[in-house]
Design a protein around this motif. Structure first.
Motif, PDB file in Angstrom:
ATOM      1  N   GLU A  14      -8.711  63.783  14.869  1.00 40.72           N
ATOM      2  CA  GLU A  14     -10.026  64.394  15.676  1.00 40.72           C
ATOM      3  C   GLU A  14     -10.413  63.106  16.733  1.00 40.72           C
ATOM      4  O   GLU A  14     -10.752  63.628  17.798  1.00 40.72           O
ATOM      5  CB  GLU A  14     -11.146  64.270  14.695  1.00 40.72           C
ATOM      6  CG  GLU A  14     -12.286  65.103  15.139  1.00 40.72           C
ATOM      7  CD  GLU A  14     -12.074  66.508  15.577  1.00 40.72           C
ATOM      8  OE1 GLU A  14     -12.807  67.125  16.169  1.00 40.72           O
ATOM      9  OE2 GLU A  14     -11.421  67.050  14.817  1.00 40.72           O
ATOM     10  N   GLU A  15      -9.794  61.975  16.682  1.00 38.96           N
ATOM     11  CA  GLU A  15     -10.137  61.023  17.653  1.00 38.96           C
ATOM     12  C   GLU A  15      -9.133  61.003  18.824  1.00 38.96           C
ATOM     13  O   GLU A  15      -9.439  60.313  19.810  1.00 38.96           O
ATOM     14  CB  GLU A  15     -10.115  59.692  17.140  1.00 38.96           C
ATOM     15  CG  GLU A  15     -11.291  59.397  16.035  1.00 38.96           C
ATOM     16  CD  GLU A  15     -11.108  58.141  15.432  1.00 38.96           C
ATOM     17  OE1 GLU A  15     -12.145  57.366  15.219  1.00 38.96           O
ATOM     18  OE2 GLU A  15     -10.054  57.446  14.812  1.00 38.96           O
ATOM     19  N   GLN A  46     -10.020  58.087   9.981  1.00 33.50           N
ATOM     20  CA  GLN A  46     -11.428  57.966  10.185  1.00 33.50           C
ATOM     21  C   GLN A  46     -12.116  59.369  10.269  1.00 33.50           C
ATOM     22  O   GLN A  46     -13.140  59.582   9.396  1.00 33.50           O
ATOM     23  CB  GLN A  46     -11.846  57.014  11.183  1.00 33.50           C
ATOM     24  CG  GLN A  46     -11.248  55.654  11.253  1.00 33.50           C
ATOM     25  CD  GLN A  46     -11.997  55.042   9.915  1.00 33.50           C
ATOM     26  OE1 GLN A  46     -13.165  55.069   9.467  1.00 33.50           O
ATOM     27  NE2 GLN A  46     -11.048  53.881   9.413  1.00 33.50           N
ATOM     28  N   LYS A  47     -11.449  60.251  10.890  1.00 36.15           N
ATOM     29  CA  LYS A  47     -11.821  61.604  10.970  1.00 36.15           C
ATOM     30  C   LYS A  47     -10.701  62.579  10.495  1.00 36.15           C
ATOM     31  O   LYS A  47      -9.693  62.039  10.148  1.00 36.15           O
ATOM     32  CB  LYS A  47     -12.226  61.920  12.515  1.00 36.15           C
ATOM     33  CG  LYS A  47     -13.714  61.189  13.032  1.00 36.15           C
ATOM     34  CD  LYS A  47     -14.112  61.464  14.459  1.00 36.15           C
ATOM     35  CE  LYS A  47     -15.137  60.575  14.622  1.00 36.15           C
ATOM     36  NZ  LYS A  47     -15.635  60.834  15.878  1.00 36.15           N
ATOM     37  N   THR A  48     -10.809  63.803  10.874  1.00 28.03           N
ATOM     38  CA  THR A  48      -9.991  65.052  10.389  1.00 28.03           C
ATOM     39  C   THR A  48      -8.666  64.724  10.958  1.00 28.03           C
ATOM     40  O   THR A  48      -8.397  64.550  12.149  1.00 28.03           O
ATOM     41  CB  THR A  48     -10.431  66.305  11.053  1.00 28.03           C
ATOM     42  OG1 THR A  48     -11.944  66.547  10.148  1.00 28.03           O
ATOM     43  CG2 THR A  48      -9.838  67.350  10.459  1.00 28.03           C
ATOM     44  N   ALA A  49      -7.727  64.841  10.212  1.00 28.04           N
ATOM     45  CA  ALA A  49      -6.146  64.795  10.466  1.00 28.04           C
ATOM     46  C   ALA A  49      -5.689  66.129  10.681  1.00 28.04           C
ATOM     47  O   ALA A  49      -6.070  67.114  10.256  1.00 28.04           O
ATOM     48  CB  ALA A  49      -5.468  64.045   9.354  1.00 28.04           C
ATOM     49  N   THR A  57      -1.619  68.491   5.288  1.00 27.85           N
ATOM     50  CA  THR A  57      -2.684  68.220   6.008  1.00 27.85           C
ATOM     51  C   THR A  57      -4.030  68.771   5.740  1.00 27.85           C
ATOM     52  O   THR A  57      -4.118  69.811   6.077  1.00 27.85           O
ATOM     53  CB  THR A  57      -2.288  68.289   7.521  1.00 27.85           C
ATOM     54  OG1 THR A  57      -1.048  67.686   7.654  1.00 27.85           O
ATOM     55  CG2 THR A  57      -3.252  67.278   8.121  1.00 27.85           C
ATOM     56  N   CYS A  58      -5.126  68.078   5.276  1.00 22.53           N
ATOM     57  CA  CYS A  58      -6.370  68.749   4.964  1.00 22.53           C
ATOM     58  C   CYS A  58      -7.460  67.668   4.810  1.00 22.53           C
ATOM     59  O   CYS A  58      -7.400  66.450   4.321  1.00 22.53           O
ATOM     60  CB  CYS A  58      -6.350  69.071   3.626  1.00 22.53           C
ATOM     61  SG  CYS A  58      -7.962  69.914   2.912  1.00 22.53           S
ATOM     62  N   SER A  59      -8.328  68.069   5.808  1.00 21.35           N
ATOM     63  CA  SER A  59      -9.554  66.992   6.019  1.00 21.35           C
ATOM     64  C   SER A  59      -9.009  65.518   6.516  1.00 21.35           C
ATOM     65  O   SER A  59      -8.133  65.700   7.608  1.00 21.35           O
ATOM     66  CB  SER A  59     -10.385  66.849   4.885  1.00 21.35           C
ATOM     67  OG  SER A  59     -11.683  66.083   4.972  1.00 21.35           O
ATOM     68  N   VAL A  60      -9.551  64.597   6.120  1.00 24.32           N
ATOM     69  CA  VAL A  60      -9.056  63.062   6.438  1.00 24.32           C
ATOM     70  C   VAL A  60      -7.909  62.621   5.766  1.00 24.32           C
ATOM     71  O   VAL A  60      -7.758  61.560   5.680  1.00 24.32           O
ATOM     72  CB  VAL A  60     -10.200  62.198   6.120  1.00 24.32           C
ATOM     73  CG1 VAL A  60     -11.477  62.701   7.020  1.00 24.32           C
ATOM     74  CG2 VAL A  60     -10.745  62.204   4.793  1.00 24.32           C
TER      75      VAL A  60
END
Length: 536
Positions: free
Chosen positions: A101-102, A81-84, A58-61
């Motif tokens: 992130e959402e 859409q945003k960071t996972a 798991t890295c960034s999006v």
């Protein structure tokens, strides 16, 4: 007549070998790390229970499934859409859940890469998600200080626990056997034990003492472990969540916990670039792995096939276990031939009645080139022989042995007089580089003192390069003396604190240079003797 000149003994100057244990031998079988590079911090790593060769990063999006053998991406789950955050497999490996992130929790089918469920309810980022033991429910831990239980089949919230923590919830763990029990850890330093069957879900509240970064249960389910700050704490669930032990092997924040060797070993990774391995039966450190940067996530494959660590700079280290290979047929033939060639001969029959048979004397190793020069009193040539760059880099103990021998002969000053500046600078650089090593400190400090005594008489005639080297040597000596002085003061302060803590002065703390009979002892190093002389 055979000469009695013996070669220099360099073994006493070698590094002290580490004590080999079954764990050190076992974990040293991990091969050299194979590295992958991602763009951002590796938030979470998890191995697939169904396919041990696959692990998810798991890295960034992005949530990517890699193959352990090929190091290639098998599946790319880029529906964010945003960071996972915190992508984890279900116990059967067929489903994968991740927060973002959402504040959403997404459920994926690992065979088709499709989003099966989208759980909405958190009002802040969700960093960790875990499946229950029966695989029917999913727990999510969010920055909105809430823990939510989701029904996987109906895509609905089963229960919400929103008043347990007063800060972000970044850690949690599900009981490996009881579906109704789990724990959560927050940045408020609190740990909560939940029972979904009871009216008051929070059954127990514990204090870790620092923001909790990671948690897990041991396989039997009666003990769970929490990590936060520089400590790893072990809690006994059966005896009312009693603190069993506390491990402080890291000197920076512990970020992740994992189990290995079928639950018999506990791994902890931290920002100090180390991964500590503990024996679960004794909770003692049995091995340490070192990494090039701060470790923020980690996973251990089944049967310890590999250890994968994610670092803060996006670097992924993959260390696979080396399997012992059977010797080939050709190797067996060579081994049998060598045994026949070097087998000890059987003594003749006429020696059976003899009390003792004197074996043939084994000839020892011959003299080295520098030994020959020392035997002929060519001290400059002996020093030149061991100052070759390759020998200095690979075997510094040989040069220190020659320097020690020259000091015993009181000929080091003669070996340094009338030498070119480049040779003198090389010699001084060696002293500056290796003076801080404990095994070399005493002879090199004496050699440095000899160098300064020899060259301080005609400082005006030396070149600027040699003057800079001499100034650097003087600064290194002053630094070593200062370190030794500070350590002696620290030891005195610790002795005083220990003495105060003892009852009625049962332990008498003496000076480090006075033995039990009151006799003065010699300092253990040249630096200590120099400090003692200065203080006197």
């Amino acid at each position: 007549m055979q000469s009695s000149f013996l070669p220099l003994n360099t073994r006493r100057l070698q590094k002290r070998a580490q004590v080999e244990t079954p764990d050190s031998l076992y974990w040293n079988r991990l091969a050299k790390p194979e590295l992958l590079k991602e763009r951002n911090t590796i938030d979470y790593v998890d191995f697939s229970p169904s396919d041990p060769d696959n692990f998810v990063l798991t890295c960034s999006v992005r949530v990517q499934i890699y193959n352990l053998v090929t190091k290639l991406v098998v599946k790319n789950l880029s529906r964010f859409q945003k960071t996972a955050y915190g992508a984890t497999f279900r116990q059967d490996g067929r489903l994968l859940a991740a927060g973002d992130e959402e504040g959403h929790v997404k459920l994926f089918d690992t065979t088709s890469r499709n989003i099966l469920r989208l759980f909405k309810g958190h009002t802040a980022p969700v960093h960790r998600t875990f499946f229950t033991a029966d695989k029917l429910q999913l727990a999510s831990f969010g920055d909105d200080k809430a823990v939510r239980m989701w029904d996987v089949a109906n895509e609905k919230v089963v229960q919400t626990y929103g008043d347990a923590h007063t800060d972000y919830i970044r850690a949690g763990a599900m009981h490996p056997q009881a579906t109704h029990m789990f724990v959560s850890g927050g940045y408020d330093g609190k740990i909560h034990l939940y029972d979904t069957r009871a009216e008051t879900a929070v059954q127990r509240t514990l204090d870790h003492g620092a923001p909790v970064e990671s948690m897990l249960f041991l396989p039997n389910g009666s003990i769970f472990v929490s990590a936060g700050g520089s400590q790893v704490r072990v809690w006994d669930l059966i005896s009312g969540c009693r603190l069993l032990t506390m491990m402080s092997q890291h000197h920076k924040t512990v970020t992740c916990l994992r189990l290995g060797s079928d639950g018999r070993r506990l791994f902890s990774g931290g920002l100090d670039r180390h991964v500590k391995i503990y024996d679960v039966s004794t909770y003692k450190t049995v091995h340490t792995l070192t990494y090039p940067n701060a470790v923020v996530s980690m996973a251990v494959a089944s049967r310890d096939q590999a250890v994968v660590a994610g670092m803060v700079d996006g670097l992924v280290s993959i260390r696979r276990m080396i399997v012992d290979s059977k010797p080939s047929h050709l190797g067996k033939i060579r081994t049998s031939r060598s045994r026949k060639l070097y087998k000890n001969p059987v003594p003749p029959n006429n020696t059976q009645d003899v009390d003792h048979v004197i074996k043939e004397r084994v000839k020892g190793p011959g003299l080295q080139v520098y030994d020959v020069h020392l035997r002929q009193f060519n001290h400059k040539k002996a020093l030149d022989e061991v100052m070759l760059p390759i020998k200095v880099k690979k075997h510094p103990e040989i040069m220190v042995a020659v320097i020690t021998d020259l000091l015993h002969r009181r000929s080091l000053d003669k070996a340094l007089i009338d030498r070119p500046d480049n040779i003198l600078v090389t010699f001084i650089n060696f002293l500056c580089t290796h003076m801080g090593e404990a095994r070399f400190m005493r002879p090199l400090l004496m050699a440095a003192s000899t160098v300064l005594d020899v060259f301080e008489r005609q400082l005006v005639t030396y070149s600027r390069k040699l003057m800079a080297a001499l100034e650097r040597l003087s600064a290194v000596m002053e630094a070593e003396v200062k370190i030794t002085t500070d350590l002696m003061r620290l030891k005195g302060a610790m002795d005083m604190l220990i003495g105060v803590s003892m009852d009625n002065g049962e332990v008498v703390h003496k000076s480090p240079y006075v033995d039990t009979k009151g006799q003065k002892m010699q300092p253990s190093s040249a630096a200590e003797s120099y400090v003692v002389t200065v203080e006197q």
